[in-house]
Design a protein around this motif. Structure first.
Motif, PDB file in Angstrom:
ATOM      1  N   ALA A 155       0.837  -1.198   0.000  1.00  0.00           N
ATOM      2  CA  ALA A 155       0.000   0.000   0.000  1.00  0.00           C
ATOM      3  C   ALA A 155       0.876   1.254   0.000  1.00  0.00           C
ATOM      4  N   PHE A 156       0.449   2.265  -0.744  1.00  0.00           N
ATOM      5  CA  PHE A 156       1.120   3.565  -0.710  1.00  0.00           C
ATOM      6  C   PHE A 156       0.515   4.329   0.463  1.00  0.00           C
ATOM      7  N   ASN A 157       1.295   4.462   1.544  1.00  0.00           N
ATOM      8  CA  ASN A 157       0.776   5.040   2.786  1.00  0.00           C
ATOM      9  C   ASN A 157       1.792   5.983   3.414  1.00  0.00           C
ATOM     10  N   PRO A 158       1.778   7.261   3.018  1.00  0.00           N
ATOM     11  CA  PRO A 158       2.733   8.212   3.593  1.00  0.00           C
ATOM     12  C   PRO A 158       2.592   8.394   5.099  1.00  0.00           C
ATOM     13  N   ASP A 159       1.411   8.130   5.650  1.00  0.00           N
ATOM     14  CA  ASP A 159       1.203   8.301   7.090  1.00  0.00           C
ATOM     15  C   ASP A 159       2.131   7.426   7.916  1.00  0.00           C
ATOM     16  N   ARG A 160       2.684   6.380   7.316  1.00  0.00           N
ATOM     17  CA  ARG A 160       3.610   5.507   8.051  1.00  0.00           C
ATOM     18  C   ARG A 160       4.848   6.280   8.504  1.00  0.00           C
ATOM     19  N   PHE A 161       5.143   7.418   7.870  1.00  0.00           N
ATOM     20  CA  PHE A 161       6.331   8.209   8.205  1.00  0.00           C
ATOM     21  C   PHE A 161       6.013   9.475   8.987  1.00  0.00           C
ATOM     22  N   VAL A 162       4.767   9.632   9.408  1.00  0.00           N
ATOM     23  CA  VAL A 162       4.354  10.805  10.175  1.00  0.00           C
ATOM     24  C   VAL A 162       4.174  10.400  11.633  1.00  0.00           C
ATOM     25  N   ALA A 163       4.890  11.076  12.518  1.00  0.00           N
ATOM     26  CA  ALA A 163       4.748  10.812  13.957  1.00  0.00           C
ATOM     27  C   ALA A 163       3.401  11.340  14.430  1.00  0.00           C
ATOM     28  N   SER A 164       2.765  10.583  15.297  1.00  0.00           N
ATOM     29  CA  SER A 164       1.521  11.013  15.922  1.00  0.00           C
ATOM     30  C   SER A 164       1.449  10.344  17.284  1.00  0.00           C
ATOM     31  N   PRO A 165       0.558  10.784  18.151  1.00  0.00           N
ATOM     32  CA  PRO A 165       0.459  10.156  19.467  1.00  0.00           C
ATOM     33  C   PRO A 165       0.241   8.646  19.333  1.00  0.00           C
ATOM     34  N   GLY A 166       1.136   7.890  19.936  1.00  0.00           N
ATOM     35  CA  GLY A 166       1.052   6.433  19.892  1.00  0.00           C
ATOM     36  C   GLY A 166       1.606   5.812  18.619  1.00  0.00           C
ATOM     37  N   HIS A 167       2.172   6.602  17.728  1.00  0.00           N
ATOM     38  CA  HIS A 167       2.716   6.064  16.475  1.00  0.00           C
ATOM     39  C   HIS A 167       4.065   6.707  16.155  1.00  0.00           C
ATOM     40  N   GLU A 168       5.094   5.894  16.249  1.00  0.00           N
ATOM     41  CA  GLU A 168       6.427   6.346  15.832  1.00  0.00           C
ATOM     42  C   GLU A 168       6.562   6.134  14.327  1.00  0.00           C
ATOM     43  N   PRO A 169       7.232   7.030  13.631  1.00  0.00           N
ATOM     44  CA  PRO A 169       7.427   6.813  12.188  1.00  0.00           C
ATOM     45  C   PRO A 169       8.179   5.506  11.931  1.00  0.00           C
ATOM     46  N   GLU A 170       7.839   4.867  10.829  1.00  0.00           N
ATOM     47  CA  GLU A 170       8.517   3.636  10.448  1.00  0.00           C
ATOM     48  C   GLU A 170       9.918   3.967   9.933  1.00  0.00           C
ATOM     49  N   THR A 171      10.740   2.959   9.726  1.00  0.00           N
ATOM     50  CA  THR A 171      12.134   3.125   9.321  1.00  0.00           C
ATOM     51  C   THR A 171      12.251   3.961   8.053  1.00  0.00           C
ATOM     52  N   ASP A 172      13.110   4.969   8.100  1.00  0.00           N
ATOM     53  CA  ASP A 172      13.337   5.847   6.954  1.00  0.00           C
ATOM     54  C   ASP A 172      13.901   5.013   5.796  1.00  0.00           C
ATOM     55  N   PRO A 173      13.222   4.983   4.649  1.00  0.00           N
ATOM     56  CA  PRO A 173      13.685   4.148   3.539  1.00  0.00           C
ATOM     57  C   PRO A 173      15.005   4.622   2.928  1.00  0.00           C
ATOM     58  N   ARG A 174      15.409   5.842   3.195  1.00  0.00           N
ATOM     59  CA  ARG A 174      16.675   6.327   2.642  1.00  0.00           C
ATOM     60  C   ARG A 174      17.865   5.573   3.225  1.00  0.00           C
ATOM     61  N   THR A 175      17.663   4.873   4.363  1.00  0.00           N
ATOM     62  CA  THR A 175      18.757   4.082   4.928  1.00  0.00           C
ATOM     63  C   THR A 175      19.068   2.870   4.062  1.00  0.00           C
ATOM     64  N   MET A 176      18.141   2.510   3.145  1.00  0.00           N
ATOM     65  CA  MET A 176      18.320   1.339   2.280  1.00  0.00           C
ATOM     66  C   MET A 176      18.205   1.664   0.798  1.00  0.00           C
ATOM     67  N   ALA A 177      17.358   2.611   0.450  1.00  0.00           N
ATOM     68  CA  ALA A 177      16.990   2.841  -0.951  1.00  0.00           C
ATOM     69  C   ALA A 177      18.165   3.188  -1.856  1.00  0.00           C
ATOM     70  N   PHE A 178      19.192   3.787  -1.309  1.00  0.00           N
ATOM     71  CA  PHE A 178      20.318   4.213  -2.138  1.00  0.00           C
ATOM     72  C   PHE A 178      21.566   3.380  -1.884  1.00  0.00           C
ATOM     73  N   GLY A 179      21.403   2.211  -1.319  1.00  0.00           N
ATOM     74  CA  GLY A 179      22.526   1.319  -1.080  1.00  0.00           C
ATOM     75  C   GLY A 179      23.158   1.547   0.274  1.00  0.00           C
ATOM     76  N   PHE A 180      24.241   0.820   0.508  1.00  0.00           N
ATOM     77  CA  PHE A 180      24.884   0.861   1.814  1.00  0.00           C
ATOM     78  C   PHE A 180      26.370   0.654   1.647  1.00  0.00           C
ATOM     79  N   GLY A 181      27.066   0.861   2.731  1.00  0.00           N
ATOM     80  CA  GLY A 181      28.493   0.569   2.757  1.00  0.00           C
ATOM     81  C   GLY A 181      29.331   1.603   2.040  1.00  0.00           C
ATOM     82  N   ARG A 182      30.617   1.322   2.015  1.00  0.00           N
ATOM     83  CA  ARG A 182      31.563   2.211   1.364  1.00  0.00           C
ATOM     84  C   ARG A 182      31.415   2.084  -0.141  1.00  0.00           C
ATOM     85  N   ARG A 183      31.631   3.180  -0.832  1.00  0.00           N
ATOM     86  CA  ARG A 183      31.572   3.167  -2.289  1.00  0.00           C
ATOM     87  C   ARG A 183      32.958   2.849  -2.828  1.00  0.00           C
TER      88      ARG A 183
END
Length: 151
Positions: free
Chosen positions: A111-139
């Motif tokens: 599902a396309f659900n931007p609310d997953r990344f919005v903090a609200s009472p009782g809801h912490e944002p889900e893991t930021d996809p930028r930590t994975m979307a552009f790869g990892f490690g040393r270039r």
């Protein structure tokens, strides 16, 4: 994949998501009108004041990521991962799509659900996809020889 093709891919995904989810587009426009008004366009300086618009950006990167298998990496030393021995020189290709669609990390991942990344009472944002979307490690840049230039 060049930066320009990554940008085009992300923009096309954004247009697809807005076409399939007009209610999200309406919610984003309401936030922009409330915060920015109608006399100017948003700028980068407004980013922190537009959390839902920022969440749409993050969800666009997660939902249909531009490099689903990431960039291959060559191990520069022996490694053991989850009990598997990987010798130096092994090419490792990360399944980024699977990571960004893991239901334990992102409930209802298709599902396309931007609310997953919005903090609200009782809801912490889900893991930021930028930590994975552009790869990892040393270039690194591989040369014709056995040496590797790390950047």
């Amino acid at each position: 994949m060049t930066a320009s093709t990554q940008t085009v891919s992300a923009i096309q995904t954004f247009f697809l998501a807005m076409t399939l989810n007009p209610e999200i587009q309406v919610k984003a426009q309401e936030e922009i009108d409330r915060v920015i008004g109608t006399d100017r366009l948003p700028s980068a300086a407004d980013r922190d004041d537009l959390p839902f618009v920022q969440a749409i950006t993050l969800e666009t990167l997660r939902w249909h990521n531009v490099a689903p298998l990431g960039i291959p990496h060559r191990l520069i030393e022996d490694d053991v991962h989850e009990g598997y021995f990987l010798p130096k020189g092994t090419i490792v290709i990360a399944n980024v799509w699977r990571m960004l669609h893991d239901p334990e990390t992102y409930p209802d991942p298709l599902a396309f659900n931007p609310d997953r990344f919005v903090a609200s009472p009782g809801h912490e944002p889900e893991t930021d996809p930028r930590t994975m979307a552009f790869g990892f490690g040393r270039r690194c840049v591989l040369t014709d020889g056995p040496e590797v230039l790390l950047l």
